[in-house]
Design an enzyme around this catalytic site. Structure first.
Site: not given
Length: 229
Positions: A11-12
């Site tokens: 994930f960002d």
């Protein structure tokens, strides 16, 4: 459509799980009050937001340094608003902003539900271009730190997304492969093209209403990601 044989999800953080715009606005309200900056807050945010976005693009492409970003985005905003302020106060506001940003920890709706759904079946990780000193605090204070096995920042690697080196480093640290990994993020350039160029499947969290190829998997809310996993 279900994505098969995936074991690792990267994930960002900012704008993807952590609600950067809301938390940033609350931080500015706090530091403006404490430093007696007499300026319309709404006027400031309206001018600052696109300037900050552009400075992050320049930072991502190594056209400005971390220090130039932190000073320049404020200086340019105040100049554009015609607000008289000295450099000493700009530097203080810049430092205060970094110090207090992780004090506000609003997450996007559905963050905990999504992470709780994914955690039993996937290894979850973070790849972020954010600064080391604040990203860990953000995750700890918002109580999402324990969901993630590997957390990689651009400062740790020395390059920023979309540079393939940061993705390769994250894969190595997570003992993951291109084929069994997914990248999820809100920046089409940094997260999606960065992952796609390495052959990593990606899901674009489209919070900006961008025009992207029809072949790109995209969602407009976090819980829609469950459809694919």
């Amino acid at each position: 459509m279900k994505l098969k044989d995936k074991k690792h999800i990267f994930f960002d953080l900012d704008h993807t799980l952590w609600d950067f715009e809301k938390n940033s606005a609350l931080t500015f309200q706090h530091i403006f009050n404490s430093n007696k900056v007499n300026l319309s807050f709404n006027d400031f945010i309206n001018v600052y937001s696109p300037i900050n976005f552009e400075y992050w693009r320049l930072y991502r492409t190594n056209q400005v340094s971390k220090e130039e970003l932190r000073y320049g985005r404020l200086k340019k905003t105040f100049d554009k608003l015609g607000y008289t302020i000295n450099d000493t106060l700009i530097y203080k506001l810049s430092n205060d902003y970094i110090e207090h940003l992780s004090s506000f920890n609003h997450l996007f709706e559905g963050t905990f539900e999504l992470l709780n759904y994914l955690k039993p079946n996937y290894k979850l990780h973070i790849i972020t271009n954010g600064f080391n000193e604040v990203q860990q605090k953000k995750m700890h204070n918002s109580k999402i730190n324990d969901y993630f096995d590997v957390i990689v920042t651009s400062e740790m690697v020395g390059v920023k997304k979309p540079d393939p080196k940061i993705f390769e480093y994250a894969l190595e640290q997570a003992n993951a492969t291109v084929n069994n990994s997914i990248m999820i993020g809100d920046s089409y350039e940094a997260d999606i093209l960065g992952a796609n160029n390495l052959g990593i499947t990606s899901i674009y969290y489209d919070v900006h209403n961008d025009n992207v190829p029809d072949t790109q998997i995209k969602v407009d809310n976090l819980l829609s990601i469950i459809t694919f996993l």
